[in-house]
Design an enzyme around this catalytic site. Sequence first.
Site, mmCIF file in Angstrom:
data_model
loop_
_atom_site.group_PDB
_atom_site.id
_atom_site.type_symbol
_atom_site.label_atom_id
_atom_site.label_comp_id
_atom_site.label_asym_id
_atom_site.label_seq_id
_atom_site.Cartn_x
_atom_site.Cartn_y
_atom_site.Cartn_z
ATOM 1 N N SER A 193 81.350 26.071 -76.216
ATOM 2 C CA SER A 193 80.044 26.692 -76.380
ATOM 3 C C SER A 193 79.916 27.417 -77.597
ATOM 4 O O SER A 193 78.690 27.341 -78.067
ATOM 5 C CB SER A 193 79.896 27.445 -74.952
ATOM 6 O OG SER A 193 80.882 28.211 -74.928
ATOM 7 N N HIS B 230 77.835 22.007 -71.658
ATOM 8 C CA HIS B 230 76.766 21.944 -72.739
ATOM 9 C C HIS B 230 76.684 20.445 -73.117
ATOM 10 O O HIS B 230 75.895 20.348 -73.973
ATOM 11 C CB HIS B 230 77.349 22.793 -73.710
ATOM 12 C CG HIS B 230 77.298 24.251 -73.780
ATOM 13 N ND1 HIS B 230 76.079 24.784 -73.944
ATOM 14 C CD2 HIS B 230 78.299 24.970 -73.164
ATOM 15 C CE1 HIS B 230 76.327 26.269 -73.609
ATOM 16 N NE2 HIS B 230 77.555 26.343 -73.357
ATOM 17 N N LYS C 223 71.433 24.571 -67.782
ATOM 18 C CA LYS C 223 71.316 24.409 -69.590
ATOM 19 C C LYS C 223 70.408 23.102 -69.663
ATOM 20 O O LYS C 223 69.321 23.302 -69.494
ATOM 21 C CB LYS C 223 72.601 24.265 -70.074
ATOM 22 C CG LYS C 223 73.257 25.706 -70.076
ATOM 23 C CD LYS C 223 74.864 25.832 -70.573
ATOM 24 C CE LYS C 223 75.413 27.136 -70.300
ATOM 25 N NZ LYS C 223 76.613 27.472 -69.805
HETATM 26 C C1 LIG Z 1 77.482 28.253 -69.127
HETATM 27 C C2 LIG Z 1 78.739 27.780 -68.996
HETATM 28 C C3 LIG Z 1 79.330 28.260 -67.638
HETATM 29 C C4 LIG Z 1 78.778 29.164 -66.826
HETATM 30 O O1 LIG Z 1 77.796 28.305 -65.771
HETATM 31 P P1 LIG Z 1 76.533 29.304 -65.409
HETATM 32 O O2 LIG Z 1 75.849 28.418 -64.329
HETATM 33 O O3 LIG Z 1 75.733 29.756 -66.274
HETATM 34 O O4 LIG Z 1 77.200 30.065 -64.362
HETATM 35 C C5 LIG Z 1 80.575 27.482 -67.622
HETATM 36 N N1 LIG Z 1 81.128 26.848 -68.410
HETATM 37 C C6 LIG Z 1 80.582 26.573 -69.766
HETATM 38 C C7 LIG Z 1 81.295 25.985 -70.771
HETATM 39 C C8 LIG Z 1 79.461 27.205 -69.899
HETATM 40 O O5 LIG Z 1 79.079 27.166 -71.217
#
Ligand SMILES: *Cc1c(COP(=O)(O)O)cnc(C)c1O
Length: 395
Positions: free
Chosen positions: A178, A206, A237
Amino acid sequence: MDRALREELQSLRARDLYRELRWVEGAQGPTVRWRGREVILLAGNNYLGLADHPRVKEAAARAAREFGTSASASRLISGSMELHRALEEKLARFKGTEEALVFGSGYLANLGLIGALVGPGDAVFSDALNHASIVDGCRLSRAEVRVFPHKDLGALEEALEGARASRRKLIAVDGLFSMDGDLAPLDRLVPLARRQGAWLVVDEAHATGCLGPGGRGAAAHFGVAAEVEVLMGTLGKALGAYGAFVCGSKTLVEYLVNRARSFIFSTALPPPVLAAAIAALEVIEEEPERLAALRGNADYFREGLASLGLNFLGSLSQILPILVGRAPDALAMASELLDAGVFLLAIRPPTVPEGTSRLRASVMATHSRAHLDRALEAIGKAARKVGLGGGALRA
Ligand SMILES: *Cc1c(COP(=O)(O)O)cnc(C)c1O
């Protein structure tokens, strides 16, 4: 209490590590309104523009009217609704697995699934740049945690060999990291895991919607999705909704329903969110031009950064870090960019290692070339002020 907390906050400020909320107005689009001004958003994860897609919004609104606003109980009590099943079937088809299980969020999914799969006496192997939710999941599992240097499969293999006596061995990686925008080397990691008798969790937060054929993710990009035991991903996302999922075998899902505490003891996702995610998956299938636009924009922006002489850490994805180095420089650049109408974030320790503070730019399918040109121009200007760019690539 407040006095003690204020002292700690003051020390964060003194080290340029203080964080504060910024309130954006309106929906999450390629631009957002900030303090009454329109700014180009390069900080969100709404990669395909689905968080503001008419069909996705309408699906959520319709679900609220038909099914209400809350599941009002956990899945194992009375919170399992037909929309959960519909979404899980759709996700399993999308990822090409037997089954899928939806969780409240990505954070909850990683906490629940790692803690369910390993415990005291087991070992979990985690990439140094994994997301905080994997880090916390490892800690909470009470398994022995072995952090290996970023993408260093030699070090990982050594650590796995040293742990042969353990009951269970689990490797966890982000598919698409990320903060650096680079990919886990899943083509080599899958055979390594097999060789060492370890299970593999790939977090596709992502990558889902962005990488691989049809946006099926990082494991699909490498053609190894069928060989990864646990494919985790999020709905908040690229899918423009909220929540997360785990895709895998029927047995894995059955096991998590019985063992993942964050699944068992947390209220089920509400109908509007489920319907939005279902609609988003439909849009992804029916409008492949969105994924093509995302890739085109990422390529365009990457070339722009390269011609400014900026170091984007070799990222090949839609996440493009701009390496700055010192936290105060990254902060100064982010603040100047916001003044110039470009919203991206300075990422500092402890989120990234000391000395690698950066700006994180994430490109969307719905940015126009004019948005990207304006952003690049402002980034070039801000970079020169802190002595970056202009051909002088810094490692
Ligand atoms: C955003 C993210 C999460 C967490 O997900 P949420 O639904 O926002 O709690 C977990 N792992 C990665 C790699 C992320 O980028």
